[in-house]
Design an enzyme around this catalytic site. Structure first.
Site, PDB file in Angstrom:
ATOM      1  N   GLY A  12      44.104  43.186  51.492  1.00 17.32           N
ATOM      2  CA  GLY A  12      45.565  43.085  51.489  1.00 17.32           C
ATOM      3  C   GLY A  12      46.218  43.004  52.856  1.00 17.32           C
ATOM      4  N   ARG A  36      40.919  50.413  52.863  1.00 22.99           N
ATOM      5  CA  ARG A  36      39.503  50.676  53.172  1.00 22.99           C
ATOM      6  C   ARG A  36      39.380  51.814  54.177  1.00 22.99           C
ATOM      7  NH1 ARG A  36      36.646  47.089  55.886  1.00 22.99           N
ATOM      8  NH2 ARG A  36      38.457  45.974  56.644  1.00 22.99           N
ATOM      9  N   LYS A 139      30.841  30.870  48.382  1.00 25.56           N
ATOM     10  CA  LYS A 139      31.862  31.019  47.329  1.00 25.56           C
ATOM     11  C   LYS A 139      31.264  30.682  45.960  1.00 25.56           C
ATOM     12  CE  LYS A 139      35.963  30.753  50.243  1.00 25.56           C
ATOM     13  NZ  LYS A 139      37.158  30.040  50.730  1.00 25.56           N
TER      14      LYS A 139
HETATM   15  P1  NDP Z   1      41.389  37.331  56.970  1.00 22.47           P
HETATM   16  O1  NDP Z   1      40.472  36.894  58.055  1.00 22.47           O
HETATM   17  O2  NDP Z   1      42.815  37.518  57.316  1.00 22.47           O
HETATM   18  O3  NDP Z   1      40.783  38.696  56.374  1.00 22.47           O
HETATM   19  C1  NDP Z   1      41.199  39.189  55.129  1.00 22.47           C
HETATM   20  C2  NDP Z   1      40.729  40.577  54.914  1.00 22.47           C
HETATM   21  O4  NDP Z   1      39.308  40.640  54.769  1.00 22.47           O
HETATM   22  C3  NDP Z   1      40.979  41.575  56.029  1.00 22.47           C
HETATM   23  O5  NDP Z   1      42.321  41.914  56.140  1.00 22.47           O
HETATM   24  C4  NDP Z   1      40.111  42.733  55.565  1.00 22.47           C
HETATM   25  O6  NDP Z   1      40.766  43.460  54.534  1.00 22.47           O
HETATM   26  C5  NDP Z   1      38.959  42.007  54.878  1.00 22.47           C
HETATM   27  N1  NDP Z   1      37.739  42.183  55.660  1.00 22.47           N
HETATM   28  C6  NDP Z   1      37.418  41.616  56.838  1.00 22.47           C
HETATM   29  N2  NDP Z   1      36.213  42.069  57.254  1.00 22.47           N
HETATM   30  C7  NDP Z   1      35.787  42.932  56.303  1.00 22.47           C
HETATM   31  C8  NDP Z   1      34.623  43.738  56.155  1.00 22.47           C
HETATM   32  N3  NDP Z   1      33.642  43.747  57.070  1.00 22.47           N
HETATM   33  N4  NDP Z   1      34.521  44.508  55.051  1.00 22.47           N
HETATM   34  C9  NDP Z   1      35.482  44.519  54.127  1.00 22.47           C
HETATM   35  N5  NDP Z   1      36.612  43.769  54.216  1.00 22.47           N
HETATM   36  C10 NDP Z   1      36.752  43.010  55.288  1.00 22.47           C
HETATM   37  O7  NDP Z   1      41.250  36.343  55.718  1.00 22.47           O
HETATM   38  P2  NDP Z   1      42.100  35.036  55.404  1.00 22.47           P
HETATM   39  O8  NDP Z   1      43.400  35.431  54.802  1.00 22.47           O
HETATM   40  O9  NDP Z   1      42.085  34.140  56.580  1.00 22.47           O
HETATM   41  O10 NDP Z   1      41.187  34.340  54.289  1.00 22.47           O
HETATM   42  C11 NDP Z   1      41.311  34.622  52.917  1.00 22.47           C
HETATM   43  C12 NDP Z   1      40.684  33.448  52.140  1.00 22.47           C
HETATM   44  O11 NDP Z   1      41.386  32.245  52.431  1.00 22.47           O
HETATM   45  C13 NDP Z   1      39.212  33.176  52.454  1.00 22.47           C
HETATM   46  O12 NDP Z   1      38.524  32.884  51.257  1.00 22.47           O
HETATM   47  C14 NDP Z   1      39.243  31.952  53.337  1.00 22.47           C
HETATM   48  O13 NDP Z   1      38.071  31.162  53.239  1.00 22.47           O
HETATM   49  C15 NDP Z   1      40.470  31.222  52.830  1.00 22.47           C
HETATM   50  N6  NDP Z   1      41.122  30.394  53.851  1.00 22.47           N
HETATM   51  C16 NDP Z   1      41.537  29.137  53.539  1.00 22.47           C
HETATM   52  C17 NDP Z   1      42.156  28.338  54.479  1.00 22.47           C
HETATM   53  C18 NDP Z   1      42.639  26.979  54.115  1.00 22.47           C
HETATM   54  O14 NDP Z   1      43.153  26.257  54.973  1.00 22.47           O
HETATM   55  N7  NDP Z   1      42.544  26.606  52.860  1.00 22.47           N
HETATM   56  C19 NDP Z   1      42.397  28.816  55.854  1.00 22.47           C
HETATM   57  C20 NDP Z   1      41.981  30.181  56.064  1.00 22.47           C
HETATM   58  C21 NDP Z   1      41.372  30.929  55.097  1.00 22.47           C
HETATM   59  P3  NDP Z   1      41.494  44.880  54.701  1.00 22.47           P
HETATM   60  O15 NDP Z   1      42.902  44.594  54.403  1.00 22.47           O
HETATM   61  O16 NDP Z   1      40.844  45.722  53.676  1.00 22.47           O
HETATM   62  O17 NDP Z   1      41.237  45.358  56.094  1.00 22.47           O
END
Ligand code: NDP
Length: 313
Positions: A12, A36, A139
């Site tokens: 989130g 987390r 995925k």
């Molecule tokens: P982020 O890089 O912002 O990360 C999202 C969350 O992942 C973090 O806030 C964290 O949640 C959690 N996270 C990161 N590392 C860990 C870990 N080691 N263990 C547990 N949780 C972890 O994600 P995005 O928003 O960029 O991406 C979300 C989705 O969107 C992905 O599937 C990505 O592939 C896709 N995407 C698509 C794009 C497009 O152009 N279509 C561009 C970018 C992304 P927490 O809040 O718990 O800390």
């Protein structure tokens, strides 16, 4: 009126995740956000979580390293949405979701799961190039686990996040538009689909109580936002009242430069290649087995490319 589902957002505090939290609250769902344990003293995340609480969300403590905590969190809600990271230049944790799938399976109460997808439909990427195909392959591993566990799902194919693609006039490595020059991919005429990240969240939340989207892929294709790189540049030129100088990079040159980069950069560039040179996002019709969000939810006033780009003026 039917009760709105209770929603748990995992990931989130992320780039998309925070928008999902806001959209879920805005659409009147009781919204839970996984806090987390590993977030620790990350002050930005903690402050964001506290802000969600002020907006009305419930924080629920848990960890991917603590199966029971995930089961307990999942049992509080009807719907789980995961927006865990999947961008190699930052971090890629897509397979961690297998732990969430196990928890959802054990909890046994979930009416809908939206895994972290939100990009190109991985089911259409079986011929994707190395190394970027890892994103789609991972995925698909998660999809298989969901389907084998019999968990009801919706997969969101959100196409291009506007901030990544429009911000840089579709040039990798740029997230602010130049006022002088642009590098076109080939002739710059391949169509892609750009979506405001807040609209992605709005449409995603719309699907969760909708029987039409059960066990379906939902593509987000706002009609006016299906544009070529040249068309995006023209919109920007109109906004700034000036024509950009342009040059072009051929497919071969792009691939040669890509091969010189480190692994994480190569993954991202592979995605740009499929989108910008091969037109992978827009070159197929959505069949009867899938749905399109713009058609399902005409009441959503989505952000056009021009409206999105006004923020860069
Ligand atoms: P982020 O890089 O912002 O990360 C999202 C969350 O992942 C973090 O806030 C964290 O949640 C959690 N996270 C990161 N590392 C860990 C870990 N080691 N263990 C547990 N949780 C972890 O994600 P995005 O928003 O960029 O991406 C979300 C989705 O969107 C992905 O599937 C990505 O592939 C896709 N995407 C698509 C794009 C497009 O152009 N279509 C561009 C970018 C992304 P927490 O809040 O718990 O800390």
């Amino acid at each position: 009126m039917a009760m709105k589902s209770k929603v748990l957002i995992v990931g989130g505090t992320g780039y998309l995740g925070k928008r999902l939290v806001k959209a879920s609250l805005a659409q009147g769902h009781q919204t839970y956000v996984l806090q987390r344990k590993e977030v620790g003293v990350d002050i930005k995340k903690v402050q964001l979580l506290l802000w969600f609480k002020q907006l009305g969300a419930h924080l629920v403590t848990g960890s991917f390293n603590d199966h029971q905590s995930l089961v307990n969190a999942v049992k509080l809600v009807d719907v789980v949405i995961c927006a865990i990271s999947g961008v190699h230049i930052r971090t890629h944790q897509i397979l961690l979701q297998l732990k969430l799938v196990d928890a959802i399976k054990e909890a046994g109460n979930i009416k809908r799961f939206l895994p972290s997808e939100f990009g190109t439909d991985p089911a259409r990427m079986e011929n994707a190039m190395e190394p970027g195909r890892v994103t789609f392959d991972d995925k698909m591993v998660v999809r298989r686990a969901i389907e084998e566990a019999g968990i009801p799902f919706t997969y969101i194919s959100a196409n291009c996040f506007a901030g990544y693609f429009l911000g840089g006039l579709c040039q990798p490595g740029f997230i602010l538009p130049s006022r002088d020059h642009v590098l076109l991919h080939g002739d710059g005429n391949q169509k892609a689909i750009y979506v405001d990240e807040d609209d992605i969240a709005t449409y995603s939340i719309k699907t969760i109580d909708d029987p039409r989207t059960l066990n379906k892929t939902v593509y987000i294709r706002p009609a006016e936002n299906i544009l070529s790189q040249r068309e995006v540049v023209e919109i920007w030129e109109k906004l700034i009242g000036k024509e950009l100088l342009n040059s072009s990079i051929s497919e071969q040159e792009f691939l040669a430069i890509m091969k010189e980069q480190d692994y994480a950069e190569q993954v991202g560039l592979t995605h740009y290649y499929h989108v910008c040179y091969e037109g992978y996002l827009a070159h197929f019709e959505i069949g009867d087995e899938a749905e399109e969000a713009f058609t399902l939810y005409p009441e959503v006033k989505y952000t056009t490319v021009e409206e999105y780009m006004e923020r860069y003026l």
